[in-house]
Design a protein around this motif. Structure first.
Motif, short mmCIF file in Angstrom:
data_model
loop_
_atom_site.label_atom_id
_atom_site.label_comp_id
_atom_site.label_asym_id
_atom_site.label_seq_id
_atom_site.Cartn_x
_atom_site.Cartn_y
_atom_site.Cartn_z
N PRO A 26 0.81 -1.22 0.00
CA PRO A 26 0.00 0.00 0.00
C PRO A 26 0.84 1.27 0.00
N ALA A 27 1.93 1.28 0.77
CA ALA A 27 2.78 2.47 0.82
C ALA A 27 3.46 2.72 -0.52
N GLU A 28 3.85 1.64 -1.20
CA GLU A 28 4.48 1.81 -2.52
C GLU A 28 3.47 2.33 -3.54
N ALA A 29 2.24 1.84 -3.45
CA ALA A 29 1.20 2.36 -4.34
C ALA A 29 0.93 3.83 -4.07
N GLU A 30 0.91 4.19 -2.79
CA GLU A 30 0.72 5.59 -2.41
C GLU A 30 1.85 6.45 -2.93
N ARG A 31 3.07 5.96 -2.83
CA ARG A 31 4.24 6.72 -3.28
C ARG A 31 4.16 7.02 -4.77
N LEU A 32 3.58 6.07 -5.52
CA LEU A 32 3.42 6.26 -6.96
C LEU A 32 2.14 7.01 -7.33
N GLY A 33 1.31 7.28 -6.32
CA GLY A 33 0.08 8.01 -6.57
C GLY A 33 -0.98 7.20 -7.29
N LEU A 34 -1.00 5.88 -7.07
CA LEU A 34 -1.92 4.99 -7.78
C LEU A 34 -3.19 4.75 -6.98
N ARG A 35 -4.33 4.84 -7.66
CA ARG A 35 -5.62 4.71 -6.99
C ARG A 35 -6.48 3.58 -7.54
N ARG A 36 -6.21 3.15 -8.78
CA ARG A 36 -7.03 2.10 -9.40
C ARG A 36 -6.10 1.06 -10.02
N LEU A 37 -5.65 0.15 -9.17
CA LEU A 37 -4.69 -0.86 -9.59
C LEU A 37 -5.37 -2.15 -10.05
N LEU A 38 -4.83 -2.73 -11.11
CA LEU A 38 -5.28 -4.04 -11.58
C LEU A 38 -4.24 -5.08 -11.15
N VAL A 39 -4.70 -6.11 -10.43
CA VAL A 39 -3.80 -7.17 -9.97
C VAL A 39 -3.77 -8.27 -11.02
N LEU A 40 -2.57 -8.68 -11.43
CA LEU A 40 -2.39 -9.67 -12.47
C LEU A 40 -1.84 -10.97 -11.89
N SER A 41 -2.33 -12.09 -12.38
CA SER A 41 -1.81 -13.39 -11.95
C SER A 41 -2.16 -14.45 -12.99
N THR A 42 -1.58 -15.62 -12.82
CA THR A 42 -2.02 -16.79 -13.59
C THR A 42 -3.25 -17.38 -12.90
N PRO A 43 -3.96 -18.28 -13.56
CA PRO A 43 -5.11 -18.92 -12.89
C PRO A 43 -4.70 -19.65 -11.61
N GLU A 44 -3.48 -20.20 -11.60
CA GLU A 44 -3.02 -20.94 -10.43
C GLU A 44 -2.69 -20.03 -9.24
N GLN A 45 -2.47 -18.75 -9.49
CA GLN A 45 -2.05 -17.82 -8.45
C GLN A 45 -3.14 -16.82 -8.08
N VAL A 46 -4.38 -17.14 -8.42
CA VAL A 46 -5.47 -16.22 -8.10
C VAL A 46 -5.61 -16.03 -6.59
N GLY A 47 -5.30 -17.06 -5.83
CA GLY A 47 -5.34 -16.93 -4.37
C GLY A 47 -4.40 -15.85 -3.88
N LEU A 48 -3.19 -15.80 -4.44
CA LEU A 48 -2.25 -14.73 -4.10
C LEU A 48 -2.78 -13.38 -4.56
N ALA A 49 -3.39 -13.35 -5.74
CA ALA A 49 -3.96 -12.10 -6.24
C ALA A 49 -5.03 -11.56 -5.30
N GLU A 50 -5.85 -12.46 -4.75
CA GLU A 50 -6.88 -12.05 -3.79
C GLU A 50 -6.24 -11.49 -2.52
N ARG A 51 -5.15 -12.11 -2.10
CA ARG A 51 -4.43 -11.60 -0.93
C ARG A 51 -3.86 -10.22 -1.20
N VAL A 52 -3.34 -10.02 -2.39
CA VAL A 52 -2.81 -8.71 -2.77
C VAL A 52 -3.92 -7.68 -2.79
N ARG A 53 -5.08 -8.06 -3.31
CA ARG A 53 -6.21 -7.12 -3.36
C ARG A 53 -6.60 -6.68 -1.95
#
Length: 353
Positions: A26-53
């Motif tokens: 979150p702090a890195e996203a704030e530093r870049l001024g990002l407000r609408r991020l898209l999380v990318l993953s493979t189908p096998e890593q969707v669980g990690l993508a949910e954690r990132v979200r």
């Protein structure tokens, strides 16, 4: 002794390294001024993508979980439709080279900022290089737009990577350093990073295989892979990478396995032309026979040792040679049909050096 004049291009990437560093997202996203991020993953890593979200909270605008090997252009087009529809202002690539490749492909076309959370040792996150496939052909290009802005190395995210996949990914990283040592644009800084990267990986990999959840061994392996990736980002690729890109694109071979199989053969092929690079590699690996030591390490790791074992047809060798001779990468040994055919025949059969 230091060489004379040289050029070293530093890449503008910010790196956060350690354990539990996913919390810095979150702090890195704030530093870049990002407000609408898209999380990318493979189908096998969707669980990690949910954690990132969850870490991103309301900064996460969605997940695209269809990243796949070799970055097919048709998948990138699907992701770009979501980028436009959701007014995305940045991407977070969570996973291995497939997720990172998709983030780079999006950034090339949109110039959106990228944050990468690697879970493997492949190293794509540290380079301005993108490989894409279309119509069974893989092409590579470099651009400042491709270089990710932030890389968050969290050792904890690698602890569950299976031992075999860890070894395959580590060999992918080793290939970056090996070719960087004899690249035409290598320099003392690259040589230092390459040698230390190889040393760290070769020392840590057996420990990781014995104790996959050992955080110290995992940290050393990740550190070595990072150094090797830095080398790839600032030097010219050679025959090894050309062959791997060609074989992957033609026959849809798994990327890491192809690197692991081809590396000892490509190194042995070039070794007579690069004595200084071989001296550094032998010192880093702790053997007078660097190519042979890598082949034995692959065997000890349980890595497939032949291209035929991962799906390459024998009658594809001639076609692969034809493609490899088209726009060849810079290489210390001239690219000739006879020696190249011998290299691929041996790698296809796993015949040894």
């Amino acid at each position: 002794m230091m060489k004379g004049s040289f050029v070293y291009q530093m890449l503008p990437a910010r790196v956060v390294f350690g354990r539990g560093t996913i919390a810095a997202l979150p702090a890195e996203a704030e530093r870049l001024g990002l407000r609408r991020l898209l999380v990318l993953s493979t189908p096998e890593q969707v669980g990690l993508a949910e954690r990132v979200r969850k870490f991103l909270g309301d900064r996460a605008a969605g997940i695209f979980g269809l990243a796949t090997i070799h970055t097919p252009i048709e998948v990138t087009k699907q992701a770009l439709e979501l980028v436009a529809a959701e007014r995305i202002d940045g991407v977070v690539s969570a996973g291995g080279g497939s997720a990172t490749g998709l983030g780079k492909a999006i950034a090339l076309r949109t110039d959106l900022p990228q944050i990468v959370l690697p879970t493997t040792y492949a190293g794509s996150e540290m380079t301005p290089i993108l490989g894409e496939t279309q119509d069974r052909r893989k092409t590579t290009q470099r651009s400042p737009k491709i270089q990710p802005e932030v890389v968050i190395y969290d050792v904890d995210l690698t602890l569950t990577l299976a031992p075999l996949m860890s070894a395959l990914s580590a060999f992918n990283a080793l290939a970056h350093a090996v070719e960087a040592l004899y690249a035409p644009d290598s320099n003392p800084i690259v040589e230092m990073m390459a040698e230390d990267g190889v040393r760290a990986i070769v020392a840590a990999l057996p420990k990781v295989l014995k104790e996959p959840t050992n955080p110290e061994a995992r940290a050393s392996l990740l550190y070595g892979a990072w150094l090797c990736a830095c080398c790839l980002g600032v030097t010219t690729m050679g025959l090894h990478h050309k062959l791997c890109h060609t074989l992957g694109g033609l026959f849809d071979l798994p990327h890491a396995q192809t690197h692991a199989i081809v590396l000892p053969y490509a190194l042995a092929h070039n070794a007579p032309m690069v004595p200084e690079a071989m001296t550094r590699l032998c010192r880093a690996i702790g053997s007078d026979d660097a190519a042979g030591a890598l082949l034995r390490l692959g065997h000890d790791c349980g890595i497939p040792l032949a291209l035929r074992d991962i799906g390459m047809p024998h009658d594809g060798i001639a076609y692969a040679i034809e493609q490899a001779l088209t726009n060849p990468y810079a290489n210390p040994r001239p690219i000739e049909v006879g020696p190249l055919s011998n290299l691929l025949e041996r790698a296809w059969a796993g015949a040894g050096l």
